[in-house]
Design a protein around this motif. Structure first.
Motif, PDB file in Angstrom:
ATOM      1  N   UNK A  87       0.702  -1.092  -0.014  1.00 55.62           N
ATOM      2  CA  UNK A  87       0.460   0.168  -0.382  1.00 55.62           C
ATOM      3  C   UNK A  87       0.987   0.942   0.139  1.00 55.62           C
ATOM      4  N   UNK A  88       1.877   1.037   0.791  1.00 53.22           N
ATOM      5  CA  UNK A  88       2.816   2.417   1.045  1.00 53.22           C
ATOM      6  C   UNK A  88       3.543   2.732  -0.375  1.00 53.22           C
ATOM      7  N   UNK A  89       4.298   1.506  -1.204  1.00 50.02           N
ATOM      8  CA  UNK A  89       3.988   1.419  -2.613  1.00 50.02           C
ATOM      9  C   UNK A  89       3.936   2.168  -3.606  1.00 50.02           C
ATOM     10  N   UNK A  98       7.782   1.575   4.623  1.00 50.48           N
ATOM     11  CA  UNK A  98       8.851   2.872   3.243  1.00 50.48           C
ATOM     12  C   UNK A  98      10.096   2.061   2.829  1.00 50.48           C
ATOM     13  N   UNK A  99      11.030   1.689   3.657  1.00 50.71           N
ATOM     14  CA  UNK A  99      11.845   1.171   2.897  1.00 50.71           C
ATOM     15  C   UNK A  99      12.144   0.279   1.891  1.00 50.71           C
ATOM     16  N   UNK A 116      15.230   1.670  12.521  1.00 50.22           N
ATOM     17  CA  UNK A 116      15.342   0.751  11.389  1.00 50.22           C
ATOM     18  C   UNK A 116      15.531   1.033  10.096  1.00 50.22           C
ATOM     19  N   UNK A 117      14.598   2.289   9.360  1.00 44.25           N
ATOM     20  CA  UNK A 117      15.177   2.760   8.553  1.00 44.25           C
ATOM     21  C   UNK A 117      16.375   3.451   7.936  1.00 44.25           C
ATOM     22  N   UNK A 118      16.770   4.350   9.720  1.00 46.76           N
ATOM     23  CA  UNK A 118      17.935   5.155   9.966  1.00 46.76           C
ATOM     24  C   UNK A 118      19.451   3.842   8.803  1.00 46.76           C
ATOM     25  N   UNK A 119      18.846   2.319   9.623  1.00 46.06           N
ATOM     26  CA  UNK A 119      20.114   1.732   9.657  1.00 46.06           C
ATOM     27  C   UNK A 119      19.831   1.782   7.819  1.00 46.06           C
ATOM     28  N   UNK A 120      19.087   0.983   8.107  1.00 47.41           N
ATOM     29  CA  UNK A 120      18.747   0.913   5.944  1.00 47.41           C
ATOM     30  C   UNK A 120      19.339   1.445   5.338  1.00 47.41           C
ATOM     31  N   UNK A 121      18.897   2.576   5.378  1.00 46.71           N
ATOM     32  CA  UNK A 121      19.664   3.744   4.640  1.00 46.71           C
ATOM     33  C   UNK A 121      21.025   4.016   4.680  1.00 46.71           C
ATOM     34  N   UNK A 129      17.009  22.316  -0.533  1.00 39.57           N
ATOM     35  CA  UNK A 129      18.433  21.978  -0.595  1.00 39.57           C
ATOM     36  C   UNK A 129      18.459  20.050  -1.435  1.00 39.57           C
ATOM     37  N   UNK A 130      17.532  19.390  -0.981  1.00 34.26           N
ATOM     38  CA  UNK A 130      18.116  17.928  -1.701  1.00 34.26           C
ATOM     39  C   UNK A 130      16.699  17.681  -2.660  1.00 34.26           C
ATOM     40  N   UNK A 131      16.144  18.654  -3.118  1.00 35.82           N
ATOM     41  CA  UNK A 131      15.565  18.875  -4.250  1.00 35.82           C
ATOM     42  C   UNK A 131      15.266  17.035  -4.650  1.00 35.82           C
ATOM     43  N   UNK A 132      14.079  16.631  -4.200  1.00 34.23           N
ATOM     44  CA  UNK A 132      13.990  15.174  -3.968  1.00 34.23           C
ATOM     45  C   UNK A 132      12.554  14.779  -4.932  1.00 34.23           C
ATOM     46  N   UNK A 133      12.471  14.178  -5.920  1.00 37.17           N
ATOM     47  CA  UNK A 133      11.474  13.582  -6.378  1.00 37.17           C
ATOM     48  C   UNK A 133      10.347  12.930  -5.967  1.00 37.17           C
ATOM     49  N   UNK A 134      10.918  12.614  -4.503  1.00 32.76           N
ATOM     50  CA  UNK A 134       9.595  12.156  -3.665  1.00 32.76           C
ATOM     51  C   UNK A 134      10.075  12.122  -2.399  1.00 32.76           C
ATOM     52  N   UNK A 135       8.765  12.740  -1.728  1.00 34.39           N
ATOM     53  CA  UNK A 135       8.893  12.487  -0.056  1.00 34.39           C
ATOM     54  C   UNK A 135       8.097  11.890   0.060  1.00 34.39           C
ATOM     55  N   UNK A 136       8.469  10.991   1.703  1.00 34.79           N
ATOM     56  CA  UNK A 136       7.639   9.329   2.016  1.00 34.79           C
ATOM     57  C   UNK A 136       8.217  10.460   3.796  1.00 34.79           C
TER      58      UNK A 136
END
Length: 299
Positions: A96-98, A134-135, A162-167, A220-227
């Protein structure tokens, strides 16, 4: 605006358990009753594929989940007894998040009535989190070449360890976690930007801190997507939080994040995250505000 809804299986947690499963049923009912969303805006995702799971989680951990082979120690770390139906629901939530991320590219925003399971690591779950939705979504989008740069804005009261470690070693994903400094987890991981707030931080200081940091990250980051992980366990009434925000302050937090993304034409996928106040009505109201703000901006 599309909204992911994951069926809640007829599985009851042990008596006295602090995880409020009822909110996943009551929140969509409330949103429909008040007209914030319509039936046509809801969708139920298909289960996440094994291939997508394995882009984020290890084969050993996935095999234990798939075969109901987690040890008692592993289950205790997650926080509730594991059952096949909970693993099945976790696969739907993560998908669902994807799907929300992909809808957000078209509509600007999409929201999951679940998710925000940011304590799940690649090789184990903890803190009520089995899969890291999210990851998983971020890794799948990067693999497919649909995005080059992602910003994760995690405003749950607990650090997204968990998210911090994964990325940790993934430069294409920037992790921003603003959380209670003395709250769970006791051992924090290192996000790209961590802001630990003192106990009983209220609306004014919380919102000023967010306003100081978020616009610079977006520009600054100009992301393509924000979660966006929009946990409402930042409330003063929350049993598992230590901050001092009001329901109105939490709503202003959501408004600031979503307006900042909307103003910059940045698609945003929202996962619901935690909320553990004594009164279920308080949890529903705070979560519903996230959807109300999104509907007012994007519809």
């Amino acid at each position: 605006m599309r909204v992911a809804f994951s069926p809640v299986y007829r599985y009851r947690l042990p008596a006295g358990h602090r995880f409020p499963m009822d909110k996943y049923t009551l929140l969509p009912e409330q949103l429909l009753y008040e007209g914030t969303v319509t039936e046509s805006q809801f969708f139920t995702a298909q289960p996440l594929s094994e291939e997508a799971i394995l882009r984020t989680h290890t084969p050993d951990y996935w095999a234990k989940l798939r075969d109901n082979g987690l040890s008692r120690k592993d289950a205790r770390a997650i926080g509730f007894p594991m059952r096949p139906e909970l693993v099945a629901r976790g696969r739907i939530i993560a998908r669902g998040t994807l799907d929300c991320a992909r809808f957000a590219f078209r509509d600007g925003v999409a929201l999951n009535i679940a998710g925000g399971t940011h304590h799940a690591f690649a090789d184990h779950g903890e803190g009520f989190c089995v899969f890291n939705d999210i990851a998983i979504a971020a890794n799948e989008l990067l693999h497919a070449g649909e995005v080059n740069r992602i910003l994760i804005v995690d405003l749950d009261v607990h650090q997204g360890n968990g998210t911090a470690r994964i990325f940790r070693d993934e430069p294409r994903v920037f992790t921003f976690s603003m959380h209670g400094a003395r709250n769970y987890p006791a051992r924090k991981e290192q996000s790209d930007l961590d802001i630990g707030l003192p106990d009983q931080t209220g609306d004014e200081i919380y919102l000023d801190t967010l306003r100081w940091h978020l616009p610079g990250l977006l520009d600054g980051l100009k992301p393509d997507l924000v979660f966006y992980l929009s946990g409402v366990d930042v409330l003063q009434t929350d049993k598992l939080g230590r901050l001092g925000m009001t329901v109105q302050g939490c709503k202003e937090r959501d408004r600031f994040v979503l307006e900042a993304c909307h103003r910059r034409n940045l698609p945003v996928a929202v996962s619901m995250g935690g909320g553990y106040s004594d009164r279920l009505a308080t949890i529903i109201e705070a979560h519903a505000n996230t959807f109300r703000v999104a509907a007012s901006l994007y519809d």
